[in-house]
Write a protein that holds these residues in place. Sequence first.
Motif, PDB file in Angstrom:
ATOM      1  N   ARG A 187       0.827  -1.216   0.000  1.00 24.30           N
ATOM      2  CA  ARG A 187       0.000   0.000   0.000  1.00 24.30           C
ATOM      3  C   ARG A 187       0.853   1.254   0.000  1.00 24.30           C
ATOM      4  N   LEU A 188       1.879   1.265   0.839  1.00 27.43           N
ATOM      5  CA  LEU A 188       2.746   2.439   0.915  1.00 27.43           C
ATOM      6  C   LEU A 188       3.413   2.719  -0.428  1.00 27.43           C
ATOM      7  N   LEU A 209      -1.054   6.139 -10.794  1.00 26.86           N
ATOM      8  CA  LEU A 209      -1.517   5.036 -11.624  1.00 26.86           C
ATOM      9  C   LEU A 209      -1.676   3.741 -10.836  1.00 26.86           C
ATOM     10  N   THR A 210      -0.982   3.635  -9.712  1.00 28.36           N
ATOM     11  CA  THR A 210      -1.068   2.409  -8.910  1.00 28.36           C
ATOM     12  C   THR A 210      -1.817   2.603  -7.597  1.00 28.36           C
ATOM     13  N   SER A 211      -2.137   3.841  -7.271  1.00 31.02           N
ATOM     14  CA  SER A 211      -2.823   4.103  -6.002  1.00 31.02           C
ATOM     15  C   SER A 211      -4.243   3.549  -5.982  1.00 31.02           C
ATOM     16  N   THR A 212      -4.750   3.145  -7.148  1.00 24.67           N
ATOM     17  CA  THR A 212      -6.105   2.589  -7.220  1.00 24.67           C
ATOM     18  C   THR A 212      -6.153   1.101  -6.874  1.00 24.67           C
ATOM     19  N   ILE A 213      -4.985   0.469  -6.716  1.00 24.45           N
ATOM     20  CA  ILE A 213      -4.959  -0.960  -6.390  1.00 24.45           C
ATOM     21  C   ILE A 213      -5.587  -1.191  -5.022  1.00 24.45           C
ATOM     22  N   GLU A 214      -6.452  -2.176  -4.930  1.00 23.10           N
ATOM     23  CA  GLU A 214      -7.057  -2.543  -3.652  1.00 23.10           C
ATOM     24  C   GLU A 214      -6.267  -3.688  -3.040  1.00 23.10           C
ATOM     25  N   TYR A 215      -5.623  -3.416  -1.932  1.00 21.51           N
ATOM     26  CA  TYR A 215      -4.849  -4.448  -1.242  1.00 21.51           C
ATOM     27  C   TYR A 215      -5.601  -4.923  -0.002  1.00 21.51           C
ATOM     28  N   HIS A 216      -5.608  -6.228   0.201  1.00 21.26           N
ATOM     29  CA  HIS A 216      -6.286  -6.805   1.361  1.00 21.26           C
ATOM     30  C   HIS A 216      -5.433  -7.916   1.959  1.00 21.26           C
TER      31      HIS A 216
END
Length: 326
Positions: A178-179, A186-193
């Motif tokens: 996430r950091l 362009l990558t800040s939209t990735i959903e990490y869980h």
Amino acid sequence: MTSKLLRRAGVSHYIFSRIIASPKPNCQLNRSAFAGFQSKHYSDVAQPASIDPSLTPSPPVNGGTAADKKSVDKGSTSSASSSLNKAELAKFAAIAETWWDPEGPFKPLHVMNPTRLTFIRSTLCWHFRRDPYCARPLEGLKIVDVGCGGGILSEPLARLGATVTGIDAVEKNIKIARLHADLDPLTSTIEYHCTTAEKLVEAQKEFDAVIALEVIEHVSDPAEFCKSLSSLTVTGGATVISTINRSMRAYATAIIAAEYLLQWLPKGTHEWSSFLTPEELVLILQRASVTVQEMAGFVYNPLSGRWSLSEDVSVNFIAFGTKNNQ
């Protein structure tokens, strides 16, 4: 379209390889269809012999396999609803802060990443009929990166236009991912869980493409893991898995050389008995309603320091499959 028949010594079936030309003469996709398997269930494969991680490992004499990982899962518990191997999770949690260090423990994955992406981009564009030459060919596709680690695959997939979800069972990995993703719009939209494939199945999530690279050799039950990947894949969708072959050459290079001689990886990163042969992977994916359409090997050139795609699947290999109608 040209075709050729490849016979692999000691293998009970043939692998048909087809070369499909793309619109440009310098770009080809190597399609492999698998046929003629003998009737052999994955669970029928011989059980693995254990390896003492405190010693320089040696392969099982009788060619043990990872057919039933629950019987060799050391220091971990595995329920019917999870393929997690707690001992393996602990290994990666210990080095989570180094995911984005190009000279750190994950350097081999950083070096291999462009070649992995070449295969993924080519197969997904072919399957979903996308233009592989446009800037964002995966635009609109929902992709889950299972075992995403620090996000070194999730980020380039997002830059190719995909709507990416990255999951990992190690919380430290997700925090690092996430950091790093937040550094680029362009990558800040990735959903990490911080979760597992099994839990996503319980939540009834589905994706156009499910990707799990260098993960299956670290789970406690490969067959159950593949069933979860299949359940996450929409009918007609794509599943991509990469791993290491259980061959003597892989033992010599991926364990002895990489871990003990060159020290590219921490000692004990891999267990030879946990590897799957390409034939075993194809069979367990078939049982999970995924048909392998293409397979390629990764070959390292020590002179250039780069990896390339090859028909040689004796060590590292990657498979692309499609979800069947159920």
